[in-house]
Design a protein around this motif. Structure first.
Motif, PDB file in Angstrom:
ATOM      1  N   GLU A   9       0.813  -1.220   0.000  1.00  0.00           N
ATOM      2  CA  GLU A   9       0.000   0.000   0.000  1.00  0.00           C
ATOM      3  C   GLU A   9       0.848   1.274   0.000  1.00  0.00           C
ATOM      4  O   GLU A   9       0.444   2.296  -0.526  1.00  0.00           O
ATOM      5  N   ASP A  10       2.053   1.198   0.557  1.00  0.00           N
ATOM      6  CA  ASP A  10       2.901   2.388   0.584  1.00  0.00           C
ATOM      7  C   ASP A  10       3.539   2.675  -0.769  1.00  0.00           C
ATOM      8  O   ASP A  10       4.104   3.743  -0.981  1.00  0.00           O
ATOM      9  N   GLU A  11       3.473   1.701  -1.653  1.00  0.00           N
ATOM     10  CA  GLU A  11       4.103   1.882  -2.966  1.00  0.00           C
ATOM     11  C   GLU A  11       3.103   2.349  -4.025  1.00  0.00           C
ATOM     12  O   GLU A  11       3.475   2.582  -5.166  1.00  0.00           O
ATOM     13  N   ILE A  12       1.839   2.461  -3.643  1.00  0.00           N
ATOM     14  CA  ILE A  12       0.831   2.878  -4.612  1.00  0.00           C
ATOM     15  C   ILE A  12       1.180   4.259  -5.166  1.00  0.00           C
ATOM     16  O   ILE A  12       1.434   5.195  -4.417  1.00  0.00           O
ATOM     17  N   ASP A  13       1.218   4.363  -6.468  1.00  0.00           N
ATOM     18  CA  ASP A  13       1.647   5.609  -7.115  1.00  0.00           C
ATOM     19  C   ASP A  13       0.904   5.735  -8.446  1.00  0.00           C
ATOM     20  O   ASP A  13       1.107   4.930  -9.355  1.00  0.00           O
ATOM     21  N   ILE A  14       0.059   6.724  -8.534  1.00  0.00           N
ATOM     22  CA  ILE A  14      -0.782   6.847  -9.719  1.00  0.00           C
ATOM     23  C   ILE A  14      -0.570   8.181 -10.425  1.00  0.00           C
ATOM     24  O   ILE A  14      -0.611   9.238  -9.796  1.00  0.00           O
ATOM     25  N   ALA A  15      -0.328   8.113 -11.726  1.00  0.00           N
ATOM     26  CA  ALA A  15      -0.317   9.320 -12.557  1.00  0.00           C
ATOM     27  C   ALA A  15      -1.680   9.410 -13.222  1.00  0.00           C
ATOM     28  O   ALA A  15      -2.101   8.480 -13.916  1.00  0.00           O
ATOM     29  N   SER A  16      -2.352  10.493 -13.004  1.00  0.00           N
ATOM     30  CA  SER A  16      -3.713  10.620 -13.495  1.00  0.00           C
ATOM     31  C   SER A  16      -3.757  11.489 -14.739  1.00  0.00           C
ATOM     32  O   SER A  16      -3.722  12.711 -14.663  1.00  0.00           O
ATOM     33  N   THR A  17      -3.787  10.854 -15.890  1.00  0.00           N
ATOM     34  CA  THR A  17      -3.827  11.626 -17.142  1.00  0.00           C
ATOM     35  C   THR A  17      -5.028  11.147 -17.967  1.00  0.00           C
ATOM     36  O   THR A  17      -6.151  11.293 -17.517  1.00  0.00           O
ATOM     37  N   SER A  18      -4.795  10.600 -19.142  1.00  0.00           N
ATOM     38  CA  SER A  18      -5.916  10.124 -19.955  1.00  0.00           C
ATOM     39  C   SER A  18      -5.500   8.913 -20.766  1.00  0.00           C
ATOM     40  O   SER A  18      -4.308   8.662 -20.950  1.00  0.00           O
ATOM     41  N   TYR A  19      -6.483   8.188 -21.256  1.00  0.00           N
ATOM     42  CA  TYR A  19      -6.216   7.001 -22.062  1.00  0.00           C
ATOM     43  C   TYR A  19      -5.913   7.384 -23.500  1.00  0.00           C
ATOM     44  O   TYR A  19      -6.650   7.063 -24.416  1.00  0.00           O
ATOM     45  N   THR A  20      -4.795   8.082 -23.672  1.00  0.00           N
ATOM     46  CA  THR A  20      -4.351   8.451 -25.014  1.00  0.00           C
ATOM     47  C   THR A  20      -2.833   8.281 -25.087  1.00  0.00           C
ATOM     48  O   THR A  20      -2.182   8.066 -24.065  1.00  0.00           O
ATOM     49  N   HIS A  21      -2.317   8.379 -26.296  1.00  0.00           N
ATOM     50  CA  HIS A  21      -0.873   8.309 -26.481  1.00  0.00           C
ATOM     51  C   HIS A  21      -0.190   9.408 -25.671  1.00  0.00           C
ATOM     52  O   HIS A  21       0.760   9.161 -24.924  1.00  0.00           O
ATOM     53  N   ASP A  22      -0.694  10.616 -25.804  1.00  0.00           N
ATOM     54  CA  ASP A  22      -0.112  11.729 -25.065  1.00  0.00           C
ATOM     55  C   ASP A  22      -0.244  11.536 -23.561  1.00  0.00           C
ATOM     56  O   ASP A  22       0.660  11.874 -22.790  1.00  0.00           O
ATOM     57  N   PRO A  54      11.299  11.050  -7.093  1.00  0.00           N
ATOM     58  CA  PRO A  54      12.566  10.783  -6.399  1.00  0.00           C
ATOM     59  C   PRO A  54      12.871   9.275  -6.389  1.00  0.00           C
ATOM     60  O   PRO A  54      13.980   8.854  -6.685  1.00  0.00           O
ATOM     61  N   ARG A  55      11.853   8.491  -6.063  1.00  0.00           N
ATOM     62  CA  ARG A  55      12.031   7.032  -6.125  1.00  0.00           C
ATOM     63  C   ARG A  55      11.302   6.555  -7.375  1.00  0.00           C
ATOM     64  O   ARG A  55      10.096   6.338  -7.348  1.00  0.00           O
ATOM     65  N   ARG A  56      12.052   6.402  -8.421  1.00  0.00           N
ATOM     66  CA  ARG A  56      11.455   6.032  -9.700  1.00  0.00           C
ATOM     67  C   ARG A  56      10.872   4.619  -9.623  1.00  0.00           C
ATOM     68  O   ARG A  56      11.500   3.724  -9.063  1.00  0.00           O
ATOM     69  N   PRO A  57       9.661   4.406 -10.172  1.00  0.00           N
ATOM     70  CA  PRO A  57       9.094   3.055 -10.171  1.00  0.00           C
ATOM     71  C   PRO A  57       9.932   2.108 -11.037  1.00  0.00           C
ATOM     72  O   PRO A  57      10.594   2.545 -11.977  1.00  0.00           O
ATOM     73  N   THR A  58       9.872   0.813 -10.703  1.00  0.00           N
ATOM     74  CA  THR A  58      10.562  -0.182 -11.532  1.00  0.00           C
ATOM     75  C   THR A  58       9.616  -0.800 -12.544  1.00  0.00           C
ATOM     76  O   THR A  58      10.039  -1.540 -13.420  1.00  0.00           O
ATOM     77  N   ALA A  59       8.329  -0.483 -12.390  1.00  0.00           N
ATOM     78  CA  ALA A  59       7.349  -1.008 -13.336  1.00  0.00           C
ATOM     79  C   ALA A  59       6.187  -0.031 -13.472  1.00  0.00           C
ATOM     80  O   ALA A  59       5.796   0.620 -12.503  1.00  0.00           O
ATOM     81  N   ILE A  60       5.688   0.071 -14.690  1.00  0.00           N
ATOM     82  CA  ILE A  60       4.527   0.925 -14.941  1.00  0.00           C
ATOM     83  C   ILE A  60       3.408   0.074 -15.523  1.00  0.00           C
ATOM     84  O   ILE A  60       3.612  -0.660 -16.490  1.00  0.00           O
ATOM     85  N   PHE A  61       2.245   0.196 -14.909  1.00  0.00           N
ATOM     86  CA  PHE A  61       1.042  -0.471 -15.428  1.00  0.00           C
ATOM     87  C   PHE A  61       0.182   0.603 -16.089  1.00  0.00           C
ATOM     88  O   PHE A  61      -0.419   1.425 -15.420  1.00  0.00           O
ATOM     89  N   ALA A  62       0.157   0.594 -17.418  1.00  0.00           N
ATOM     90  CA  ALA A  62      -0.649   1.571 -18.164  1.00  0.00           C
ATOM     91  C   ALA A  62      -2.051   1.008 -18.360  1.00  0.00           C
ATOM     92  O   ALA A  62      -2.212  -0.184 -18.617  1.00  0.00           O
ATOM     93  N   GLY A  63      -3.052   1.860 -18.239  1.00  0.00           N
ATOM     94  CA  GLY A  63      -4.441   1.409 -18.275  1.00  0.00           C
ATOM     95  C   GLY A  63      -4.934   0.943 -19.632  1.00  0.00           C
ATOM     96  O   GLY A  63      -5.999   0.352 -19.737  1.00  0.00           O
ATOM     97  N   ALA A  64      -4.154   1.220 -20.683  1.00  0.00           N
ATOM     98  CA  ALA A  64      -4.550   0.804 -22.030  1.00  0.00           C
ATOM     99  C   ALA A  64      -3.302   0.736 -22.910  1.00  0.00           C
ATOM    100  O   ALA A  64      -2.308   1.416 -22.636  1.00  0.00           O
ATOM    101  N   ASP A  65      -3.367  -0.050 -23.962  1.00  0.00           N
ATOM    102  CA  ASP A  65      -2.204  -0.227 -24.831  1.00  0.00           C
ATOM    103  C   ASP A  65      -1.691   1.086 -25.406  1.00  0.00           C
ATOM    104  O   ASP A  65      -0.497   1.334 -25.455  1.00  0.00           O
ATOM    105  N   VAL A  66      -2.619   1.897 -25.822  1.00  0.00           N
ATOM    106  CA  VAL A  66      -2.199   3.154 -26.445  1.00  0.00           C
ATOM    107  C   VAL A  66      -1.467   4.025 -25.431  1.00  0.00           C
ATOM    108  O   VAL A  66      -0.529   4.756 -25.757  1.00  0.00           O
ATOM    109  N   VAL A  67      -1.851   3.908 -24.177  1.00  0.00           N
ATOM    110  CA  VAL A  67      -1.164   4.628 -23.097  1.00  0.00           C
ATOM    111  C   VAL A  67       0.257   4.090 -22.945  1.00  0.00           C
ATOM    112  O   VAL A  67       1.219   4.852 -22.775  1.00  0.00           O
ATOM    113  N   ALA A  68       0.378   2.777 -23.043  1.00  0.00           N
ATOM    114  CA  ALA A  68       1.693   2.161 -22.912  1.00  0.00           C
ATOM    115  C   ALA A  68       2.632   2.628 -24.023  1.00  0.00           C
ATOM    116  O   ALA A  68       3.825   2.847 -23.802  1.00  0.00           O
ATOM    117  N   LEU A  69       2.091   2.806 -25.210  1.00  0.00           N
ATOM    118  CA  LEU A  69       2.933   3.259 -26.322  1.00  0.00           C
ATOM    119  C   LEU A  69       3.509   4.636 -26.020  1.00  0.00           C
ATOM    120  O   LEU A  69       4.695   4.885 -26.229  1.00  0.00           O
TER     121      LEU A  69
END
Lengths: 346, 346
Positions: free
Chosen positions: A219-232, A245-260
DNA sequence: GTGAAAGCGCTAACAT
DNA sequence: ATGTTAGCGCTTTCAC
């Protein structure tokens, strides 16, 4: 410039040619009760001889139009194409014709498009990831048989088909944790509306992410960037996360286009995937499976969702009083080359 | 389970509420001549008070349905989405509603879909890259105003909007030649039908490739792999080309998706792009511009094609006797990272 | 089992 | 400028 086409062949022409009444022709057309085999044959022959085709719009004025309307928010999302494939496949054997209403982003455009479909007296509607208010959807469903795809929550008026987004998000977190990751961040589609927070897939995925992190004691590692489901949105979200400061070692993007978009940002930051950072996403679209990208992604079997939606819709057209059903499909995780053990990153 | 919606508000309800005749209401609806400002106001107020919406299908039985049908062969081709954007943008100000007929590959499915649109009495049709016989298209266009997009050749019955595929292919060849390439191969979509050889974009691109090669004195270097405009087609075509005794230094793929397949095959062969071999393609879809791929590709302003198509269609609905027009747009080349000077390859 | 006739919601001649 | 009336192509009572 060009001579107009000859007048359309109508039911009257067929009736005259077969020496029967128009009623008889209509009955044959609808496979209705009250036509002898002999008459049936006579009429059918007349139809083929004259090249008769029923006028769907005119039929609709009294009966059905044999038209199913499908609304999709976005043509460019290939996942929606899978859903549509399922719908058309399921409807292929029937007399129903599918028509699409294109690109309606936003509640206002959506309302216009739904009205347009109702005004064209479609027999049934499939609404894919609609953003309209729940009350509005209920009202629509009272007017015309409706199935809502990709939106959680049940209604007394319309059937629903959804993917279990919470389970899907958990699949990703579980996978990353099993690879040794702890600092797992998420890029979500920003949402403020309360109902949508409960019903929209993006919100469910964020919730699934939170829940899974907590379940793993992270729970202490929860880290969310709130943007949109788009490439940008993916690009921006990843930049925010990489600047922590503490860069994540993994990113879970909510959609493929977000991952791109995220992949681009990672590359721009001089980092490699999955060496420096793992990236996983959701949808398993054609983009994800494409070799050079090869994205680990949650697969939603859109085709099956379409098949179920079409089946439910036809059932409801047949019996409008039947109780509504909620179909939930289970996602699976397709592991590819953008996720790796965390050791590689240290 | 759920109470049905109340009966629809009709023109009769409006007329009664406004204390006028139904004719008057109809006139106001169509902005037709013969309604005083006072009457207009009265009727309009009644309409909003009752929440009246005209029934498009019923209107169509006598007049127009205010519906434009668009047929696309393939939803997954993002280029078509651009065309659609142009169409909807151009039609945004008008009363017309756009409906799409999805995925009709093959002449038979196409015929069914076109019939379905006619049977639903659409006011006009936009056919994108249809494969039907010319005679069939002419027949359709005699029945309903029609614009054909992405197919060369002119007709007395329908307007056309095309990209200059021959010029586009020449852009690619010119670019590669200017980089020092001579052994420039092409992957085409196999085509046998004579009419289609003259009218389909894929055939035009192959012809443009040949012509340009000849213009550069490279007729002996012409080398074509004849597969299909798919990912697999690109993969297969590239493998054939790479197996040649004299391997090409550049491949011109007829479409972006073909180039992706080719890129995979090149990678599998242990070669690099653009170090060992340059790859260019056609369409400049979202795939081409995506960073990690970054494909040199010919851009066809799909949006503009859609705008022109919609404009021509509305014009033809207004005046069916007007002579047909042929709009041809010029493509441009977007140079990215998959093409480089040939020296690098030797 | 068969057909005559009314009407679905709207538009378009044709009066007035 | 306004209203009356006859359809558009089909389905649906309701007679026979």
């Amino acid at each position: 410039m060009v001579k107009p086409a000859p007048r359309r062949v109508t039911i009257v022409d067929v009736a005259r040619h077969a020496q029967v009444s128009t009623t008889a022709v209509s009955k044959v057309l609808r496979n209705a009760y009250g036509a002898s085999p002999a008459m049936r044959a006579k009429v059918q022959q007349a139809m083929t001889e004259l090249g008769y085709r029923p006028h769907a719009a005119a039929r609709g004025l009294r009966g059905q139009t044999y038209t199913i309307g499908v609304m999709l928010p976005e043509l460019r999302n290939l996942f929606f194409a899978d859903i549509l494939d399922g719908i058309t496949a399921q409807l292929g054997d029937t007399d129903y014709q599918v028509l699409l209403a294109p690109g309606c982003n936003g509640e206002k455009a959506e309302a216009r498009v739904i009205d347009a479909m109702i005004d064209r007296s479609m027999d049934g509607l499939v609404l894919i990831a609609p953003v309209s208010a729940r009350s509005r959807l209920n009202e629509v469903a009272r007017t015309v048989p409706t199935v809502v795809v990709g939106r959680h929550g049940s209604s007394p008026a319309y059937d629903t088909v959804t993917d279990d987004d919470i389970a899907g998000a958990a699949l990703v977190v579980d996978h990353l944790v099993s690879l040794g990751h702890r600092r797992i961040a998420h890029i979500e589609h920003h949402e403020t509306d309360r109902v949508r927070l409960a019903e929209m897939p993006n919100a469910q995925r964020a919730r699934g992410y939170r829940d899974a992190m907590i379940a793993h004691g992270l729970e202490d590692e929860i880290d969310i960037a709130s943007t949109s489901y788009t490439h940008d949105g993916g690009h921006l979200g990843a930049r925010q996360l990489l600047d922590r400061p503490r860069r994540p070692t993994a990113i879970f993007a909510g959609a493929d286009v977000v991952a791109l978009g995220a992949l681009e940002a990672v590359a721009e930051a001089g980092l490699t995937v999955p060496g420096d950072i793992s990236v996983a996403s959701y949808d398993n679209s054609a983009l994800a499976s494409f070799g050079p990208i090869s994205l680990t992604s949650v697969d939603q079997d859109g085709r099956q969702m379409g098949v179920d939606a079409a089946r439910l819709l036809v059932d409801r057209i047949t019996d409008r009083q039947r109780r509504t059903a909620q179909v939930t499909l289970s996602p699976t995780l397709v592991v590819r080359r953008t996720t790796a053990a965390v050791e590689a990153a240290q």
